[in-house]
Scaffold this active site. Structure first.
Site, PDB file in Angstrom:
ATOM      1  CB  ALA A 159     -72.519 -24.984  33.009  1.00  0.00           C
ATOM      2  CB  SER A 328     -70.551 -27.010  27.571  1.00  0.00           C
ATOM      3  OG  SER A 328     -70.613 -27.225  26.167  1.00  0.00           O
ATOM      4  CG  HIS A 329     -75.140 -23.866  29.478  1.00  0.00           C
ATOM      5  ND1 HIS A 329     -74.894 -22.785  30.289  1.00  0.00           N
ATOM      6  CD2 HIS A 329     -75.724 -24.795  30.277  1.00  0.00           C
ATOM      7  CE1 HIS A 329     -75.314 -23.042  31.517  1.00  0.00           C
ATOM      8  NE2 HIS A 329     -75.816 -24.254  31.534  1.00  0.00           N
ATOM      9  CB  ALA A 330     -71.918 -24.302  23.518  1.00  0.00           C
ATOM     10  CB  VAL A 333     -77.987 -24.625  22.737  1.00  0.00           C
ATOM     11  CG1 VAL A 333     -78.720 -23.813  21.677  1.00  0.00           C
ATOM     12  CG2 VAL A 333     -78.435 -24.177  24.128  1.00  0.00           C
TER      13      VAL A 333
END
Length: 371
Positions: A159, A328-330, A333
């Site tokens: 993540a 992944s979070h990146a 976003v």
């Protein structure tokens, strides 16, 4: 004051806990726990001993804000979670850490200008020492493809994008295709601490999942999407062969589909994670000391992106990282911000020189340097 997770609803317990409560009531494998609700009095002492005694062992203390894990915004990685916590006093401290993260610079930057004041619930669950964990895109219909990213150890490495994970695609007919990554590091619990260590050489390129487990995960994802009524990003773990659901959120942007492109000698290839193209100045960012050097329109080139780097995504025209995957979070976003992202280009921070001009193609997964 405390709410059993099985009884949690988003209106009183926040998005993360409310969704897991729905899944738990539907009979899905969610670690048990309880919730400190949105309207909890923060001026009083937290008496968690009885509830913790019922859970036993270490716990995961996780944010559950009322603006988190919604169809409008994921807030992926913006609020705090504290894993492997033991003892009532330390759990209470972790709850306060989650409360405080509601007003952190990265969370404020993520939300942007708004008159709404979000509230924070806190979820406390039994901690799972995962052998394998990751993130899964579960499509909203039976004909869709399930995308799974997996690595050794606890889920934050996937993540958080600190490892390039194995990538699996489970098709509607049950067939499985996959790419095995070089999984350099892993995160595990050691007592009350999380420890990052190097993966032994024989395991770095060994598949984390067999086809049968990937199919089981895809089936679990379809059940989750069916219960929640649409496509979901799902965080999951495998413990002693059993599958567990750690989080589910509605997808806020479609995954890019890799398109072919001409690759020249000045082009690097990674994982396409957010659609679009951009040409700009490469800005190598290795940590907070480099933040002040970033200018509007720069393309971030970094080992990986920490959630505290969220304010930079308001300035950047694109993102390139050395590790990380499409879930992944990146990447999430970046898709929400509608800026191109290419992740998993090993050695990017040394191959791409600061202040040079580059073009990033987030659909093809390419980064091209210009003379």
């Amino acid at each position: 004051m405390l709410v059993p997770l099985r009884d949690a609803v988003s209106r009183t317990c926040g998005g993360k806990a409310g969704t897991l409560g729905v899944l738990l009531r539907a009979g899905l494998p969610v670690p048990d726990g309880f919730v400190v609700p949105l309207d909890a009095d923060r001026a009083t002492d937290l008496d968690l001993r009885d509830a913790l005694d019922e859970l036993g062992g270490p716990v995961a203390v996780r944010s559950s804000a009322d603006d988190e894990d919604t169809g409008r915004a994921s807030a992926a990685g913006q609020y705090e979670s504290v894993l492997g916590v033991q003892g009532a006093e330390r759990v209470a401290d972790a709850v306060r850490t989650c409360w405080a993260s509601l007003h952190s610079p990265r969370a404020v930057a993520y939300r942007g200008a708004t008159d709404q004041q979000p509230r924070m619930g806190v979820l406390v669950q039994r901690h799972l020492d995962a052998e394998v964990a990751g993130v899964m895109f579960a499509p909203g219909g039976p004909a869709g493809v399930t995308t799974i990213e997996a690595s050794w150890g606890l889920g934050p490495s996937v993540a958080g994008g600190t490892v390039t994970p194995d990538a699996y695609r489970v098709h509607a007919d049950g067939s499985v295709t996959y790419t095995v990554a070089d999984k350099v590091r892993r995160i595990d619990r050691r007592g009350t601490h999380l420890v990052t260590s190097e993966v032994p050489e024989p395991d770095r390129r060994r598949p984390t999942l067999d086809d049968a487990t990937a199919e089981r995960l895809a089936g679990l994802g379809r059940r989750i999407a069916g219960v929640l009524g649409g496509a979901q990003d799902v965080e999951w773990a495998v413990v002693d062969g059993d599958l567990w659901v750690l989080q589910a959120r509605p997808t806020t942007a479609d995954l890019p589909v890799r398109r072919s492109s001409t690759v020249s000698g000045t082009t690097l290839v990674g994982t396409p994670c957010s659609r679009g193209t951009a040409t700009g100045t490469a800005r190598v960012v290795r940590g907070p000391d480099d933040f002040a050097r970033v200018r509007p329109g720069d393309i971030l080139v970094c080992p990986w992106t920490d959630p505290s780097w969220t304010p930079l995504l308001h300035l950047a025209a694109g993102v390139v990282t050395e590790t990380g995957g499409i879930l992944s979070h990146a990447a999430i976003v970046a898709r929400e911000r509608r800026i191109p992202a290419v992740l998993g280009i090993a050695g990017a921070t040394t191959t791409l020189h600061d202040s040079t001009t580059i073009t990033i193609d987030g659909s093809a997964g390419t980064v091209t340097t210009h003379p």
